[in-house]
Design a protein around this motif. Structure first.
Motif: not given
Length: 69
Positions: A47-69
């Protein structure tokens, strides 16, 4: 010769781990929620933050979950 091969193997292992992928835990303050909101960011190998574009995947947990779910 065996010592040189061992040294090369250790050097290669250290080089590989230095550019290995990582997971960062980050939080932002949310005025609407009245608390900090934590999330995880996976950074791929090389990973190199100076590169402009990286693909992104968002994983959303359900109600009552947290960032580790």
């Amino acid at each position: 010769m065996k010592r040189i091969l061992s040294l090369l193997a250790v050097t290669a292992a250290l080089s590989a781990s230095a550019s290995a992928s990582s997971v960062m835990n980050v939080s932002i303050a949310s005025k609407e929620l009245g608390r900090d909101w934590s999330y995880n960011v996976y950074l791929p190998t090389g990973y190199n933050p100076s590169k402009a574009n990286y693909p992104v995947l968002y994983l959303l947990h359900g109600n009552g979950g947290n960032e580790n779910d």
